[in-house]
Design an enzyme around this catalytic site. Sequence first.
Site, PDB file in Angstrom:
ATOM      1  N   HIS A 168      26.707 -10.205 -63.121  1.00  0.00           N
ATOM      2  CA  HIS A 168      25.592 -11.044 -63.593  1.00  0.00           C
ATOM      3  C   HIS A 168      25.985 -11.883 -64.816  1.00  0.00           C
ATOM      4  CE1 HIS A 168      22.554  -8.967 -61.080  1.00  0.00           C
ATOM      5  NE2 HIS A 168      23.133  -7.841 -61.451  1.00  0.00           N
ATOM      6  N   ALA A 227      25.411  -3.002 -60.216  1.00  0.00           N
ATOM      7  CA  ALA A 227      25.899  -1.701 -60.697  1.00  0.00           C
ATOM      8  C   ALA A 227      26.958  -1.130 -59.773  1.00  0.00           C
ATOM      9  CB  ALA A 227      24.735  -0.729 -60.846  1.00  0.00           C
TER      10      ALA A 227
END
Length: 234
Positions: free
Chosen positions: A160, A124
């Site tokens: 990711h 994030a």
Amino acid sequence: MKRALLLSASSYKDTGYLNHCRGWIDEFLTKNGVNNDEILFIPYAGVRRTNDEYEAKVKECLKRDNIRSIHHFKDPKEAVKNAKSIAIGGGNTFVLLYYLYKFDLVKAIKEAVENGAVYFGWSAGANVAGSTMMTTNDMPIIMPKSFEAINIFPHQINPHFISGKIAGHNGESREERLEEFLIVNQTSKIYALPEGTALVINGDEAEVMGYVDALKFEYNKAVQTIKLNEKFKF
């Protein structure tokens, strides 16, 4: 000149938390002359951890005592303004951006980096360094003021990244989700970072580092592979 290290994830395969990138972070901070300065850590994405727990975990895993979480400061904006090094950890991107806006830190972080502070973040924390958080993989468990992010790197980041469909899974692949984004946002560029991959930002130039090549997605164009150690202007 903007200086940032944007890491796809906190782990790579079975290496454990931050182990695969601890050396990268140390090298990045040393190269930029802030290795021994206090690192301002922003833990807001860590929904399942308290701020104190997140701070302690990052200190332990990075083997650094010079990390101090922003929640200890009375004035978060002033802490950002005075920081020589800013780190943002992973977790839920919606929650992270919600609190960055709540404490009026989005513009403050961007200005701090433009004025010389170095930035590193994972998951994030890498996603919000891009132009918007709209290519996050997270569930929208809270609504931030805006999807516009810090914009240190003026394009989309997908951390990711994993290619193809998981066996037995009948939902969309990551490629298909990113294609959907580009159909709606046709002028955007997405840089997909598989786990174990990072972008090193110096001014208006980025370099891919780590273990796996990065990918670039654009509307109605073939996916472009950006090789390890390859540099590109943005």
